[in-house]
Scaffold this motif. Structure first.
Motif, PDB file in Angstrom:
ATOM      1  N   THR A 153     -16.400  45.817  24.951  1.00 28.11           N
ATOM      2  CA  THR A 153     -16.787  44.246  26.009  1.00 28.11           C
ATOM      3  C   THR A 153     -16.288  45.142  27.762  1.00 28.11           C
ATOM      4  N   MET A 156     -18.148  43.554  30.338  1.00 33.07           N
ATOM      5  CA  MET A 156     -18.164  42.228  30.572  1.00 33.07           C
ATOM      6  C   MET A 156     -16.730  41.350  32.024  1.00 33.07           C
ATOM      7  N   PRO A 213     -22.572  39.546  26.121  1.00 36.62           N
ATOM      8  CA  PRO A 213     -23.088  38.091  26.910  1.00 36.62           C
ATOM      9  C   PRO A 213     -22.812  37.867  28.471  1.00 36.62           C
ATOM     10  N   HIS A 328     -20.186  41.931  18.391  1.00 39.31           N
ATOM     11  CA  HIS A 328     -21.354  41.917  19.244  1.00 39.31           C
ATOM     12  C   HIS A 328     -22.337  42.688  19.546  1.00 39.31           C
ATOM     13  N   GLY A 365     -13.042  34.640  25.331  1.00 37.42           N
ATOM     14  CA  GLY A 365     -14.676  34.825  25.890  1.00 37.42           C
ATOM     15  C   GLY A 365     -14.889  35.903  24.810  1.00 37.42           C
ATOM     16  N   THR A 367     -14.325  36.543  22.256  1.00 34.72           N
ATOM     17  CA  THR A 367     -14.670  35.262  20.447  1.00 34.72           C
ATOM     18  C   THR A 367     -15.712  34.644  20.579  1.00 34.72           C
ATOM     19  N   ASP A 368     -15.653  33.593  22.048  1.00 34.08           N
ATOM     20  CA  ASP A 368     -16.364  32.775  22.457  1.00 34.08           C
ATOM     21  C   ASP A 368     -18.650  32.945  22.275  1.00 34.08           C
ATOM     22  N   THR A 369     -18.228  33.798  23.086  1.00 32.70           N
ATOM     23  CA  THR A 369     -19.865  33.768  23.655  1.00 32.70           C
ATOM     24  C   THR A 369     -20.316  35.212  21.842  1.00 32.70           C
ATOM     25  N   ALA A 370     -19.871  35.237  21.402  1.00 30.41           N
ATOM     26  CA  ALA A 370     -20.654  36.721  20.364  1.00 30.41           C
ATOM     27  C   ALA A 370     -21.394  35.468  19.646  1.00 30.41           C
ATOM     28  N   ARG A 371     -22.977  35.957  19.711  1.00 31.41           N
ATOM     29  CA  ARG A 371     -24.069  34.997  19.289  1.00 31.41           C
ATOM     30  C   ARG A 371     -23.616  35.924  17.829  1.00 31.41           C
ATOM     31  N   ARG A 375     -16.851  32.254  13.153  1.00 37.75           N
ATOM     32  CA  ARG A 375     -16.293  32.936  13.343  1.00 37.75           C
ATOM     33  C   ARG A 375     -14.802  31.626  12.702  1.00 37.75           C
TER      34      ARG A 375
END
Length: 385
Positions: A153, A156, A213, A328, A365, A367-371, A375
């Motif tokens: 990560t 990022m 991301p 990710h 971030g 967590t929120d941006t994982a595709r 969750r």
């Protein structure tokens, strides 16, 4: 290492970085001529076999990288690096093991050994732009192309800091005392040079090869790492009926309180029927013993990066992780297998007083941006108190 330059030179300091260099070479059609021929391993449906690179096969579009491994000192990382290096050699890559730590003269000796090759390289691939040793290596570089592959990560934060024109600094590292600030000041010219090398310009192309991301900066090329090489070489895996939990080094980096982390593992084990805990390579034996005693989990210490372990199997039908790289990467590596990857948020109350001001927003971030992940609800994390 020979002073003669390779057109493409890659520097890696962790097993994940080395895996991602192999993924980059596969994506750029830069695998060596001795790569495993067609039919040597199982393929996923829909994943085309690699073009045969034996005699008479087309020349790779990009020169296969000469890979220089700069190993850390901890035994688990070194063991995983040796395993991935062996896989790379089996694929036909030229892999050089260069000790750069562990002794007072090791860094200078390594720099002296590598400088000529760095100066002559047309393309340099690095896995950790925050590494001070890598930054020192970039100082004499004249390469027209620089490539950054994932080291988790941190990619990022690297792109974000570069875009803001900030000095390169790891997200979890606090400011420190006067001595630390003095060392940063002395080192600032080297860090500044590395930042300029890694900034796209009219005379230098910069590529970021990532599963994260991130948004490319002006002039920067972004290439998605979808773990195509891993999927073409391994699996699909056999699935178990249980749930697996992926460990993190958030305690070791001083971000999360160890007691809070232990309680979070216990809560996830109870709620989701976790049976195995895949330890991060930096987790200490003492911490892992405490986790096992408190939760009853089977502790697994992987000898390869988790993307390869999961792809080879067996792996649980559900894999739970705290905010980390794998939320990710695993959805790519396990695409089409039926495995669900779930992420558990880090409660801000778990953070230590030593955690950097960026820790809370950075982990959120991640967590929120994982595709393509599930969750978990907030109540899956134990409440503070």
């Amino acid at each position: 290492m020979s002073a003669s330059a390779a057109p493409t030179l890659a520097f890696v300091e962790s097993p994940v970085q080395l895996l991602n260099v192999l993924e980059w070479a596969y994506a750029r059609d830069a695998a060596p001529a001795g790569a495993r021929p067609n039919g040597a391993g199982p393929l996923l449906d829909g994943v085309p076999p690699q073009r045969d690179r034996r005699a008479g096969a087309p020349t790779p579009a990009v020169a296969a990288p000469r890979i220089v491994v700069l190993p850390p000192t901890d035994p688990m990382s070194r063991g995983q690096l040796r395993r991935v290096a062996s896989i790379a050699r089996d694929e036909g890559y030229d892999v050089h093991w260069q000790e750069a730590r562990g002794g007072s003269g090791a860094p200078l000796k390594a720099l002296a050994s590598l400088t000529a090759a760095v100066r002559g390289a047309e393309r340099i691939v690095v896995g950790d732009p925050f590494s001070r040793f890598v930054q020192l290596l970039l100082a004499p570089a004249r390469a027209a192309e620089l490539v950054v592959v994932d080291d988790g990560t941190a990619t990022m934060e690297f792109v974000a800091q570069l875009g803001r024109g900030e000095r390169l600094r790891r997200w979890h590292r606090a400011t420190g005392g006067p001595a630390a600030r003095a060392r940063e000041l002395v080192y600032a010219p080297v860090s500044g040079t590395a930042r300029r090398r890694l900034t796209p310009g009219t005379r230098r192309r910069v590529e970021v090869f990532t599963s994260m991301p991130v948004v490319a900066l002006p002039g920067m090329e972004l290439r998605v790492n979808d773990f195509a090489w891993t999927r073409s070489r391994f699996g699909p895996p056999r699935l178990t009926r249980g749930t697996d939990l992926v460990g993190t080094s958030l305690v070791e980096t001083g971000v999360v309180d160890p007691d809070r982390y232990l309680e979070a593992v216990r809560a996830l084990t109870r709620e989701h029927g976790v049976t195995r805990y895949f330890a991060h390579r930096r987790e200490s034996p003492e911490k892992l013993r405490a986790l096992s005693e408190a939760s009853g989990l089977e502790i697994v210490r992987p000898d390869l990066p988790l993307e390869l372990i999961a792809r080879r199997g067996p792996i649980g039908r559900t894999v739970v992780s705290f905010p980390s790289t794998v939320v990710h990467t695993l959805p790519y590596a396990l695409a089409g297998t039926g495995v669900t990857v779930a992420v558990c948020p880090v409660d801000p109350a778990w953070l230590t007083g030593a955690a950097s001001p960026r820790a809370r927003s950075f982990l959120a971030g991640v967590t929120d941006t994982a595709r393509d992940v599930r969750r978990l609800p907030a109540q899956a994390a134990p409440a503070a108190g």
